[in-house]
Scaffold this active site. Structure first.
Site: not given
Ligand code: ADP
Ligand code: ZN
Length: 218
Positions: A13, A89, A128, A161, A172
């Site tokens: 996204k 969220r 990632r 990250r 998460r």
């Protein structure tokens, strides 16, 4: 036009949202990016938010709503509209967003949900990487920088990250799935939800999703 882009961590996204926003001339607003910017600049807000972020938890609404309302109140949003990424969220945030937008005489026009398979999400997120300087995204598997650890675009350091380590990622995703249904329903019930299935398993890339959205929305 105000668009919210929904989808789990790793659904693409971020990438899709940035591109579509650019093509449609919308201001791209990412709550996660705003937090990271504050953490980098060591602001009070950043320090407070970081304790939650590192544990993979949501930042309390009081703080999150403050940064989002600040951003939504700027002139460029009124002029161009916005693509909102990372918010809402939870069900409460859906109502809070409606109220914030009503404040500036706007509403959500469209919610886009990027729907990707769970296993694929885990592998995508843990592989990632991101450039610390210019925020360009990479992936160790299918989109590595030409020189390991160095950004192709700006020469900055390409890193993982802190909250992309596997434990924080599962945490998460659990939070995401616990809330996803009510958030999606909030928009579906008003006929504002557009679902985009994506992923290797069904052979539909983020690029294709992006192209379809631009074609339909421009
Ligand atoms: P991710 O979606 O992978 O968690 P983001 O960049 O969207 O990454 O957000 C990073 C972190 O910032 C989140 O894990 C969360 O702690 C915090 N955050 C971002 N948006 C919100 C929000 N709407 N409500 C609460 N916390 C948020
Ligand atoms: Zn860079």
């Amino acid at each position: 036009m105000i668009i919210v882009i929904l989808g789990a961590q790793g659904s693409g996204k971020g990438t899709v949202g940035v591109k579509v926003a650019e093509e449609l001339g919308l201001v791209h607003i990412s709550t996660g990016d705003i937090f990271r910017e504050n953490i980098k600049n060591e602001t009070e807000l950043g320090k407070e938010a970081n304790t939650y972020i590192l544990a993979g938890n949501l930042v309390p609404d009081e703080l999150t709503n403050r940064i989002l309302m600040d951003r939504l109140s700027r002139e460029d949003v009124l002029e161009k509209g916005a693509m909102i990424d990372g918010y809402p969220r939870t069900e409460k945030q859906c109502y809070d967003l409606d109220a914030m937008l009503a404040n500036i005489d706007r509403k959500v026009d469209l919610a886009i949900n990027l729907d990707v398979d769970y296993d694929e999400l885990i592998s995508r997120i843990t592989t990632r990487r991101v450039c610390k300087s210019c925020k360009e995204g990479y992936n160790t598997e299918y989109n590595p920088p030409k020189v390991e650890g160095v950004c192709d675009k700006c020469g900055g350091p390409v890193v993982q990250r802190d909250d992309d380590k596997e434990d924080a990622v599962r945490q998460r995703l659990d939070i995401y799935y616990a809330n996803a249904e009510v958030v999606l329903n909030h928009y579906a019930k008003d006929g504002k939800l557009r679902v985009e299935k994506a992923g290797d398993k069904i052979g539909r890339t983020s690029k294709e999703v992006t192209a379809d959205l631009i074609r339909d929305l421009k």
